[in-house]
Scaffold this motif. Structure first.
Motif, mmCIF file in Angstrom:
data_model
loop_
_atom_site.group_PDB
_atom_site.id
_atom_site.type_symbol
_atom_site.label_atom_id
_atom_site.label_comp_id
_atom_site.label_asym_id
_atom_site.label_seq_id
_atom_site.Cartn_x
_atom_site.Cartn_y
_atom_site.Cartn_z
ATOM 1 N N GLU A 6 0.843 -1.159 0.008
ATOM 2 C CA GLU A 6 -0.169 0.136 0.036
ATOM 3 C C GLU A 6 0.779 1.274 0.002
ATOM 4 O OE1 GLU A 6 -2.760 -0.386 3.310
ATOM 5 O OE2 GLU A 6 -3.932 -2.042 2.433
ATOM 6 N N ASN A 7 0.219 2.298 -0.191
ATOM 7 C CA ASN A 7 0.940 3.834 -0.127
ATOM 8 C C ASN A 7 2.081 3.651 -1.294
ATOM 9 O OD1 ASN A 7 -0.811 4.672 1.813
ATOM 10 N ND2 ASN A 7 0.275 3.695 3.321
ATOM 11 N N LEU A 8 1.843 3.026 -2.511
ATOM 12 C CA LEU A 8 2.873 3.154 -3.548
ATOM 13 C C LEU A 8 3.211 4.547 -3.987
ATOM 14 C CD1 LEU A 8 1.763 -0.156 -5.184
ATOM 15 C CD2 LEU A 8 3.502 0.113 -3.324
ATOM 16 N N PRO A 9 4.335 4.840 -4.387
ATOM 17 C CA PRO A 9 4.497 6.142 -4.880
ATOM 18 C C PRO A 9 3.587 6.108 -6.194
ATOM 19 C CG PRO A 9 6.515 4.697 -4.845
ATOM 20 C CD PRO A 9 5.414 3.963 -4.377
ATOM 21 N N SER A 10 3.103 7.490 -6.387
ATOM 22 C CA SER A 10 2.404 7.985 -7.602
ATOM 23 C C SER A 10 3.162 8.227 -8.770
ATOM 24 C CB SER A 10 1.320 9.157 -7.027
ATOM 25 O OG SER A 10 2.186 10.182 -6.887
ATOM 26 N N ASP A 11 4.389 8.741 -8.572
ATOM 27 C CA ASP A 11 5.250 8.928 -9.907
ATOM 28 C C ASP A 11 6.226 7.868 -9.868
ATOM 29 O OD1 ASP A 11 6.772 9.860 -11.886
ATOM 30 O OD2 ASP A 11 7.791 11.556 -10.437
ATOM 31 N N LEU A 12 5.902 7.058 -10.899
ATOM 32 C CA LEU A 12 6.671 5.788 -11.390
ATOM 33 C C LEU A 12 7.489 5.862 -12.777
ATOM 34 C CD1 LEU A 12 4.779 2.899 -9.871
ATOM 35 C CD2 LEU A 12 6.638 3.850 -9.163
ATOM 36 N N THR A 13 8.005 7.253 -12.886
ATOM 37 C CA THR A 13 8.662 7.364 -14.289
ATOM 38 C C THR A 13 9.946 6.925 -14.054
ATOM 39 O OG1 THR A 13 9.212 9.790 -13.442
ATOM 40 C CG2 THR A 13 7.175 9.569 -14.787
ATOM 41 N N GLY A 14 10.557 6.742 -12.855
ATOM 42 C CA GLY A 14 11.812 5.934 -12.490
ATOM 43 C C GLY A 14 11.416 5.004 -11.356
ATOM 44 N N VAL A 16 11.576 3.472 -7.901
ATOM 45 C CA VAL A 16 11.642 4.161 -6.450
ATOM 46 C C VAL A 16 12.210 3.329 -5.723
ATOM 47 C CG1 VAL A 16 10.069 5.428 -4.799
ATOM 48 C CG2 VAL A 16 9.538 5.684 -7.030
ATOM 49 N N VAL A 17 13.283 3.663 -4.697
ATOM 50 C CA VAL A 17 13.790 2.832 -3.773
ATOM 51 C C VAL A 17 13.580 3.352 -2.327
ATOM 52 C CG1 VAL A 17 16.074 1.751 -2.716
ATOM 53 C CG2 VAL A 17 15.725 2.050 -5.364
ATOM 54 N N GLU A 18 13.231 2.741 -1.428
ATOM 55 C CA GLU A 18 12.608 3.361 -0.375
ATOM 56 C C GLU A 18 13.473 2.437 0.920
ATOM 57 O OE1 GLU A 18 8.423 4.853 -0.445
ATOM 58 O OE2 GLU A 18 8.351 2.560 -0.891
ATOM 59 N N SER A 19 14.382 2.974 1.772
ATOM 60 C CA SER A 19 15.114 2.355 2.930
ATOM 61 C C SER A 19 14.016 2.164 3.923
ATOM 62 C CB SER A 19 16.426 3.322 3.316
ATOM 63 O OG SER A 19 17.012 2.344 4.191
ATOM 64 N N ILE A 31 11.498 -1.686 -3.203
ATOM 65 C CA ILE A 31 11.732 -1.119 -4.785
ATOM 66 C C ILE A 31 10.520 -1.366 -5.491
ATOM 67 C CG2 ILE A 31 13.117 -1.500 -6.612
ATOM 68 C CD1 ILE A 31 15.328 -2.752 -4.699
ATOM 69 N N VAL A 32 10.085 -0.040 -5.941
ATOM 70 C CA VAL A 32 8.841 -0.259 -6.946
ATOM 71 C C VAL A 32 9.281 0.180 -8.292
ATOM 72 C CG1 VAL A 32 6.553 0.755 -7.263
ATOM 73 C CG2 VAL A 32 7.443 0.368 -4.644
ATOM 74 N N SER A 33 8.839 -0.545 -9.267
ATOM 75 C CA SER A 33 9.326 -0.149 -10.726
ATOM 76 C C SER A 33 7.987 -0.483 -11.474
ATOM 77 C CB SER A 33 10.697 -1.127 -10.845
ATOM 78 O OG SER A 33 10.541 -2.452 -10.732
ATOM 79 N N LYS A 34 7.966 -0.142 -12.566
ATOM 80 C CA LYS A 34 7.075 -0.254 -13.696
ATOM 81 C C LYS A 34 7.662 -0.117 -14.994
ATOM 82 C CE LYS A 34 2.210 0.726 -14.498
ATOM 83 N NZ LYS A 34 1.017 1.781 -14.250
ATOM 84 N N GLY A 35 7.890 -1.275 -15.675
ATOM 85 C CA GLY A 35 8.780 -1.361 -16.934
ATOM 86 C C GLY A 35 10.218 -0.723 -16.923
ATOM 87 N N GLU A 36 10.842 -0.733 -15.709
ATOM 88 C CA GLU A 36 12.318 -0.508 -15.499
ATOM 89 C C GLU A 36 13.022 -1.821 -15.739
ATOM 90 O OE1 GLU A 36 11.322 3.117 -15.075
ATOM 91 O OE2 GLU A 36 13.445 2.639 -14.721
#
Length: 105
Positions: A6-14, A16-19, A31-36
């Protein structure tokens, strides 16, 4: 407390790595990616071991040694020893790919 899906980043143009947690011997990331994919010709060559669990989506990893690929689906996990060169060949483009990565020494 929170939910990793939940609470995934809305901007996935790249990617997103969250510690999530960090100590001298362990680092946990979401780590959240979409087509990366990894940049052409680049390889991860890490000083730490990496255990990764694919929580959502699909991905393909490539390992330099033996030019071996591994297809990953939800709930698949893999341990990547330190300095084993690898790259992300693709991730799903139609939905988020969510990884839980544990880096350890």
């Amino acid at each position: 407390m929170f939910n990793l899906l939940e609470n995934l980043p809305s901007d996935l143009t790249g990617e997103v790595v969250e510690s999530l947690l960090e100590s001298d011997h362990l680092r946990i990331e979401r780590i959240v990616s979409k087509g990366e994919v990894s940049p052409e010709g680049s390889w991860y060559d890490q000083d730490e071991h990496e255990w990764v669990l694919l929580l959502r989506g699909e991905a393909k990893l490539r390992f330099k040694e033996g030019n071996r690929t591994v297809d990953m689906e939800e709930d698949d996990c893999i341990n990547i020893p330190a300095h084993q060169k690898h790259r992300v060949e693709w991730t799903a483009i139609d939905r988020e790919t969510i990884w839980l990565a544990l880096f350890y020494r």
